[in-house]
Design an enzyme around this catalytic site. Structure first.
Site, PDB file in Angstrom:
ATOM      1  NE  ARG A  86       7.315  -3.240   5.842  1.00 16.65           N
ATOM      2  CZ  ARG A  86       6.503  -3.384   6.074  1.00 16.65           C
ATOM      3  NH1 ARG A  86       5.385  -2.472   5.251  1.00 16.65           N
ATOM      4  NH2 ARG A  86       5.293  -3.642   7.271  1.00 16.65           N
TER       5      ARG A  86
ATOM      6  NE  ARG B 269       6.429  -0.846  10.249  1.00 15.23           N
ATOM      7  CZ  ARG B 269       5.408  -0.988   9.279  1.00 15.23           C
ATOM      8  NH1 ARG B 269       5.394  -0.726   8.674  1.00 15.23           N
ATOM      9  NH2 ARG B 269       4.384  -1.507   9.929  1.00 15.23           N
TER      10      ARG B 269
ATOM     11  NE  ARG C 179       2.362  -5.776  11.349  1.00 12.26           N
ATOM     12  CZ  ARG C 179       3.157  -5.746  11.118  1.00 12.26           C
ATOM     13  NH1 ARG C 179       4.388  -5.988  11.666  1.00 12.26           N
ATOM     14  NH2 ARG C 179       2.917  -4.999   9.903  1.00 12.26           N
TER      15      ARG C 179
ATOM     16  CE  LYS D 294      -2.370  -1.136   3.780  1.00 11.48           C
ATOM     17  NZ  LYS D 294      -1.731  -1.968   4.285  1.00 11.48           N
TER      18      LYS D 294
ATOM     19  NE  ARG E  49      -4.395  -1.490  10.735  1.00  6.78           N
ATOM     20  CZ  ARG E  49      -2.839  -1.377   9.650  1.00  6.78           C
ATOM     21  NH1 ARG E  49      -3.098  -0.050   9.041  1.00  6.78           N
ATOM     22  NH2 ARG E  49      -2.514  -2.353   9.461  1.00  6.78           N
TER      23      ARG E  49
HETATM   24  P1  ADP Z   1       1.471  -2.929   7.991  1.00  8.94           P
HETATM   25  O1  ADP Z   1      -0.102  -2.529   6.948  1.00  8.94           O
HETATM   26  O2  ADP Z   1       2.146  -3.490   7.604  1.00  8.94           O
HETATM   27  O3  ADP Z   1       0.576  -3.521   9.401  1.00  8.94           O
HETATM   28  P2  ADP Z   1       0.822   0.147   9.202  1.00  8.94           P
HETATM   29  O4  ADP Z   1       2.373   1.072   9.332  1.00  8.94           O
HETATM   30  O5  ADP Z   1       0.167   0.376   8.784  1.00  8.94           O
HETATM   31  O6  ADP Z   1       1.253  -1.632   8.908  1.00  8.94           O
HETATM   32  O7  ADP Z   1       0.450   0.190  10.517  1.00  8.94           O
HETATM   33  C1  ADP Z   1       1.103  -0.318  11.527  1.00  8.94           C
HETATM   34  C2  ADP Z   1       0.332  -0.537  13.020  1.00  8.94           C
HETATM   35  O8  ADP Z   1       0.512   0.500  13.731  1.00  8.94           O
HETATM   36  C3  ADP Z   1      -0.141  -1.683  12.592  1.00  8.94           C
HETATM   37  O9  ADP Z   1       0.125  -2.729  13.225  1.00  8.94           O
HETATM   38  C4  ADP Z   1      -1.322  -0.745  13.891  1.00  8.94           C
HETATM   39  O10 ADP Z   1      -0.974  -1.368  15.433  1.00  8.94           O
HETATM   40  C5  ADP Z   1      -0.915   0.155  14.015  1.00  8.94           C
HETATM   41  N1  ADP Z   1      -1.779   0.679  13.180  1.00  8.94           N
HETATM   42  C6  ADP Z   1      -1.710   1.844  12.039  1.00  8.94           C
HETATM   43  N2  ADP Z   1      -2.862   2.204  11.739  1.00  8.94           N
HETATM   44  C7  ADP Z   1      -3.980   1.886  12.715  1.00  8.94           C
HETATM   45  C8  ADP Z   1      -5.194   2.375  11.796  1.00  8.94           C
HETATM   46  N3  ADP Z   1      -5.887   2.715  11.281  1.00  8.94           N
HETATM   47  N4  ADP Z   1      -6.240   1.363  13.884  1.00  8.94           N
HETATM   48  C9  ADP Z   1      -5.619   0.890  14.285  1.00  8.94           C
HETATM   49  N5  ADP Z   1      -3.883   0.887  14.762  1.00  8.94           N
HETATM   50  C10 ADP Z   1      -3.868   0.733  13.781  1.00  8.94           C
END
Ligand code: ADP
Length: 191
Positions: A128, A134, A146, A14, A89
């Site tokens: 990654r 991270r 996740r 994404k 989400r």
């Molecule tokens: P990825 O899609 O690779 O898991 P992101 O950078 O989108 O990584 O998100 C990393 C973390 O940030 C998620 O695992 C979650 O803990 C938190 N997070 C991101 N967006 C949200 C959201 N919309 N609601 C709740 N937690 C979120």
């Protein structure tokens, strides 16, 4: 304004595709994950609160996430549209986004989902993790968690927009350029 939700499991590409869409359409990319990482790197109260959830691969509580997202949207009104990445989400976040956009006389034009199989996701995220620094990208158990959260809490978001005729699945396997062109074709179909 044309507002897009870029949807898909962790590691589905994404962020990569959002950067290319920004370049082509001038949209504002709002990634809740990036916003959290920025807050964490500055040790803000919000970042400190989010850190524990993120490290465990859990969702950050809605009131924190929704407030942060709302601020970002409201403070950037003069853009041709938003790309939401990593948000919404869960269904509560969908409803909050609807409410926020309705108050601005806006709506979501399309949700595009990048489909990638679990095994490919795990391989991509571990790779990654070697360079991203991270902490949630290094531990297979956290990555699996996740993916589980994605399936149980996040997948219903697709149905929420599918009911409105706005959600479309795209193949997330292929070259970056090929996937980008497919996303653009779908985005250009919307009025
Ligand atoms: P990825 O899609 O690779 O898991 P992101 O950078 O989108 O990584 O998100 C990393 C973390 O940030 C998620 O695992 C979650 O803990 C938190 N997070 C991101 N967006 C949200 C959201 N919309 N609601 C709740 N937690 C979120």
């Amino acid at each position: 304004m044309k507002n897009l939700i870029l949807f898909g499991p962790p590691g589905s590409g994404k962020g990569t595709q959002a950067a290319k869409l920004v370049e082509k359409y001038g949209l504002l990319h709002i990634s809740t994950g990036d916003l959290f990482r920025s807050e964490m790197s500055q040790d803000t109260p919000l970042g400190i609160e989010a850190k524990n959830f993120i490290a465990k691969g859990q969702l950050v509580p809605d009131e924190v996430t929704i407030g942060m997202l709302r601020n970002r949207v409201i403070s950037n009104p003069d853009v041709p549209g938003y790309i939401f990445d990593g948000f919404p989400r869960n269904i509560a976040q969908c409803e909050a986004l609807d409410e926020l956009l309705a108050a601005l006389n806006q709506d979501i034009h399309r949700l595009l989902m990048l489909e990638v199989a679990d095994q490919e996701i795990i391989t991509r995220i571990l790779s990654r993790g070697q360079s991203s620094g991270r902490t949630d990208d290094n531990d297979p158990a956290i990555i699996q968690h996740r993916i589980d959260v994605y399936k149980s809490e996040t997948m219903p978001v697709f149905g929420y927009y599918a009911e409105k005729g706005k959600a479309f699945k795209m193949d997330g396997i292929g070259t970056i350029q090929h996937i980008f062109e497919a996303l653009c074709r779908s985005f250009d179909e919307t009025t």
